[in-house]
Design an enzyme around this catalytic site. Sequence first.
Site, short mmCIF file in Angstrom:
data_model
loop_
_atom_site.label_atom_id
_atom_site.label_comp_id
_atom_site.label_asym_id
_atom_site.label_seq_id
_atom_site.Cartn_x
_atom_site.Cartn_y
_atom_site.Cartn_z
N ASP A 101 -5.83 -3.80 -2.31
CA ASP A 101 -4.79 -3.49 -1.34
C ASP A 101 -4.16 -4.75 -0.74
OD1 ASP A 101 -3.51 -2.67 1.21
OD2 ASP A 101 -4.36 -0.72 0.72
N SER A 143 0.84 -1.20 0.00
CA SER A 143 0.00 0.00 0.00
C SER A 143 0.87 1.26 0.00
CB SER A 143 -0.97 -0.04 1.18
OG SER A 143 -2.00 0.90 1.03
#
Length: 742
Positions: free
Chosen positions: A216, A70
């Site tokens: 993610d 991320s």
Amino acid sequence: MRRTLNSVLLVAFVLALAPALPAAAATATGERPCVGLVLGGGGARGAAHVGVLKVLERERIPVCAIAGTSMGAVVGSLYASGMRPAEIEAALASVDWQDLFKDDPVRAGLPMRRKEAQLNYRAELEAGWRDGAPVLPSGAVQGQKLGLLLRRLMLGASQTSHFDDLPIPFRAIATDIVSGERVVFAEGDLAMAVRASMAVPAVFAPAEIDGRILVDGGIVDNLPVGVVRGMGADVVIAVDVGSPLLAREDIRTPLDVAYQMVSVLMQEKTNRSITSLEAGDVLIVPPLGTFSSAAFDESVSVIGKGVDAAEAEAPRFRHLALPEAEYAAWRSGRRIARLDPATTIAFVDVASGRSRTERLVAYRAHALVGGPLDPAAIDAAVAGTYAEGAYQSLGWRPVRRDGQTGIELLPVDKAWGPVFFNVGLQISDDFAGNSDYQLTAELLKTGVSGDGDELRALLRLGQVMEVSADWFAPIDLDRRFYASLDTGYRAFDVPFVIGTTRVADFRVSRTTFGARVGLQTDPRWALEATMRRSRFLGREVVGTFDVEDLTQQTSSFGVRAVWDTLDRLSFPSQGSRAVLSIDRYEPVLGAEGEGWVARWRSDTVLSRGKHHLLLGTRWADTRDTPPGLAAFSTLGGFLNMSGTLERSLTGQTLGYGRAVYYYRLGDANALFAVPTYLGASAEIGQVGDDALDFSWERSTRAGGVFVGMSSPFGPILFGYGRTNRGNDTWTLNFGNLIRNED
């Protein structure tokens, strides 16, 4: 005695070497250990990674491998590509985070037909229709601007397909949302890999790469210690910037429970990664407290926290440092070759199979051929095409072919299309028994019969009843020239007021068929020629006046010019909008009336900080004897002659001016704040049936005060208005400050 002395000397020798033992013992060959860096996910909290990098550079720690998830993938990829911590900090500080989380280009850059559609009051959320059911976008933000930003930042590494070939080997972590598997990117398009790694579910739309739908990576591995260990790291420095779990008293809503559930699962996996750290590894946890992972506009403020945390752990990794000269040589060898700004774009390719309008994309980008490979110019060209509204994303990347450099455009049509719908609800109440609503439903079908045409249908119920359809078709490939056919039915009530008393309501309806051709070479303006055949009906629906129904058939030919650079319609802060229409009514094809009708409407915004001033004018006039129902204009309603009822002032001539001041409350730079305003207006107007003879004595003067907020469902206004003739109203309504001219 000799044996004792030898033992003492041996112990002393070992103790003297002790400080060097951790480094020397790290590898079996005696070579300097490979230091692997793990940068965890945490949204805006991940900016603290930059502070850790600053300390690692200051302490001269050579990093041989990086794995990131991320926001950790963003910072890690930039560092792996050769950017220094100060450069990464400057890049984060330069981002307009408010704009980044909005997919559309600024409103001024939208095609005029999209700007005009926004005048039909509606919510901002667009949905699709497929197989008899609504389909929602897969994320609140599709990530168009995020993708362009990552491309610019990683442009130098765009020719590197294997991430081991970067100045520092790198891995990005994502999650396959279909299988639930961890996906470790070791090759491919670096910008796309990072985009996938930070696709927070429901916030950013998933990224599709090689047939996999990716989100993610924090869901499966927010602190990828095992990944960097697998890259050959002997010593691991891991940085955990994950958000803490909610306290008991903060779990209040179903969304809080869902958030906590996901956080618990992520925390369990993070704890497992931390447990895998070995004795010589280092864990750095910046003291971020409750700093929000969504506070991107304040992200650079936590870089210092990363510095503090790394400095606290520095004694544990300082033995890994290189001598100053050796580190300088290592650092200088970790700069990637930048693309020469003088590089010429030799060709433009368009990736096939993901868009129905590949020809338009190619045509719009053709002007880039022969020019420099300037990311800003390419982004501007991409934004202009993306503004057409049919694309989920439209990216680009540099490519090499036959020894030349070009760019490849990557258009992806909206997955929830090609049929789209939008709804809006507008409610108003004057607290005197007069309340109303406006329900709007809009349906849009793109690619009806070819490349670029679209059919828009509109249904409005309530204050205005309307059923209409409009077919738009570009004439040339660049969509500068266009043609349109429209038909529809529209009806609304006009109140008749004597003094301050409403004594009757008249219903005016219009059935129409029209055609127009237009020219738009710039998003700021459009010029149209129109033809229209209409049937008007006026009748009394409430009251005791003995008035017969009035029916009129009309035929008109006209021109219409529009200038629109407003940044928004709710509470604009910059730009202007002006519309001029001139129609000639002719007694042909059974129509009646002969004459001219001209109308003008303008609004201009002046702003300074939180202070905004909206200056507006309206004007209408007639010549000869045009049909009365087609020629009359209306005035009335809050901020359209405050204190009076909607459309309560009618006539064939009209003059009106307003100055509306509004002040933005709270932090105007907050990323997810609900904008709230305090405002006041001063207005003057006159409506009649004779030639406009505007004077202070004959005019109606009005003023109003209000509080307004720009909610996700549209602007909400609560205010009070009063005229110099004694009319006054309290009002609560959903509605834009900028209204449709008709």
